[in-house]
Design an enzyme around this catalytic site. Structure first.
Site, short mmCIF file in Angstrom:
data_model
loop_
_atom_site.label_atom_id
_atom_site.label_comp_id
_atom_site.label_asym_id
_atom_site.label_seq_id
_atom_site.Cartn_x
_atom_site.Cartn_y
_atom_site.Cartn_z
N GLU A 181 -6.88 4.94 8.17
CA GLU A 181 -6.36 6.53 7.82
C GLU A 181 -7.25 7.02 7.50
OE1 GLU A 181 -2.67 5.63 5.30
OE2 GLU A 181 -1.49 5.11 7.43
N SER B 173 4.17 -2.60 9.83
CA SER B 173 5.64 -2.54 10.13
C SER B 173 5.72 -3.63 9.59
CB SER B 173 5.61 -2.60 11.46
OG SER B 173 5.53 -0.79 11.79
N HIS C 136 -9.85 1.19 5.09
CA HIS C 136 -8.03 1.23 5.97
C HIS C 136 -8.24 2.13 7.37
CE1 HIS C 136 -4.03 2.72 7.16
NE2 HIS C 136 -3.72 0.97 5.90
N LYS D 177 0.12 3.94 0.03
CA LYS D 177 -0.53 5.33 0.21
C LYS D 177 -0.46 6.42 -0.33
CE LYS D 177 -0.13 3.09 4.74
NZ LYS D 177 0.00 2.77 6.33
N GLY E 249 3.05 1.65 11.00
CA GLY E 249 4.08 2.74 10.73
C GLY E 249 4.51 3.23 11.96
N GLU F 15 -5.13 -5.17 10.92
CA GLU F 15 -3.79 -3.81 11.22
C GLU F 15 -3.30 -3.47 12.49
OE1 GLU F 15 -2.14 -2.48 7.20
OE2 GLU F 15 -3.47 -1.68 7.65
N ASN G 97 1.09 -1.19 0.02
CA ASN G 97 0.07 0.11 -0.03
C ASN G 97 0.69 0.87 0.29
OD1 ASN G 97 -2.14 1.78 0.27
ND2 ASN G 97 -2.58 1.66 2.39
O1 LIG Z 1 -1.75 -0.63 4.76
C1 LIG Z 1 -0.59 -0.63 5.19
C2 LIG Z 1 -0.71 -0.45 6.67
O2 LIG Z 1 -1.00 0.72 6.91
C3 LIG Z 1 0.64 -0.62 7.18
O3 LIG Z 1 1.60 0.33 6.53
P1 LIG Z 1 3.18 0.24 8.06
O4 LIG Z 1 4.17 -1.09 6.77
O5 LIG Z 1 3.88 1.33 7.04
O6 LIG Z 1 3.37 -0.10 8.76
#
Ligand SMILES: O=C[C@H](O)COP(=O)(O)O
Length: 252
Positions: free
Chosen positions: A97, A213, A95, A11, A173, A167, A9
């Site tokens: 976010e 992560s 998601h 983002k 993150g 998640e 992803n």
């Molecule tokens: O969509 C992915 C997740 O929000 C995980 O993000 P991350 O791998 O940067 O922690």
């Protein structure tokens, strides 16, 4: 046997040329495997171009969100019909976010999941608890409630074909990964909710990714768990080599 789903992803990252470079560097290197599917969730602006560039390869393209209506006065939104018309096969829905910054609720997640199926798009439905909720021992209550509401009204066959992404919000993150055991416990709990609320067959079929992560250094351990069927990866999916290492791990 369930196929792992390794989804990167991006983002709100990458310019068009950076996105194109990534796709050119990875699309022919995805192992053709019956053990994993590889997906890039790209910014909406690039979907048309990236779908064209990946045609005939084993790399698939997903939207990061979508609306639940077919069309209408929703400035700035993108409909499932529009996604389908440019060949997008998957969409991330709910998601954390989007839930936090754009008022996504369990109700809109459910509507979007129905809409995705109507247009032949595979939904990747995200669920997960906050740190506060985990510390208050409410993980199962929160995640179970999200799953139940997301799946409301879907047929067992649809549920078998969707992807859930567990998640924990506190692991996104932050560099803090849930341990493989912690992640598996919740994924097993989710599968049990599907079994109780939908059917044993749906629970056997539904793929449950872990996200938060994930990186090449910890992906093997996570994927070795019985109820984890892949990963939804943010930061570590931005570099081609790292994404390919994750896909390789999922294809073993
Ligand atoms: O969509 C992915 C997740 O929000 C995980 O993000 P991350 O791998 O940067 O922690």
């Amino acid at each position: 046997m369930r196929k792992n789903v390794i989804a990167g992803n991006w983002k709100m990252n990458k310019t068009l040329s950076e996105a194109e470079d990534f796709i050119e560097a990875t699309k022919t290197k995805i192992p053709s495997s019956d053990k994993a599917e590889a997906i890039v969730c790209a910014p909406a602006l690039y979907l048309t171009e990236l779908v064209k560039r990946t045609e005939g390869t084993d790399l698939k393209i997903a939207a990061q969100t979508m609306h639940y209506e077919e069309n209408g006065a929703f400035t700035g939104e993108i409909s499932p019909a529009a996604l389908k018309s440019v060949g997008v096969e998957y969409a991330v829905i709910g998601h954390s976010e989007r839930r936090e910054y754009y008022n996504e609720t369990d109700e809109t997640v459910n509507k979007k999941t129905h809409a995705a199926f109507k247009y032949g798009i595979t939904p990747i439905v995200c669920i997960g608890e906050t740190l506060e909720e985990r510390e208050a021992d409410k993980t199962n209550e929160v995640v179970g409630g999200q799953v139940e509401k997301a799946l409301e009204g879907l047929s067992a066959d649809q549920v078998s074909n969707l992807i859930l992404a567990y998640e924990p919000v506190w692991a996104i993150g932050t560099g803090k990964t849930a341990t493989a055991q912690q992640a598996n416990e919740v994924c097993a709990f989710i599968r049990n909710v599907v079994k109780e609320k939908v059917s044993a067959e749906a629970a056997e079929g539904v793929r449950i990714q872990y996200g938060g992560s994930v990186k090449p250094a910890n992906v093997d351990e996570l994927l070795s768990e019985s109820d984890i069927d892949g990963a939804l990866v943010g930061g570590a999916s931005l570099e081609a080599d790292s994404f390919l290492a994750l896909v390789e791990a999922g294809s073993k």
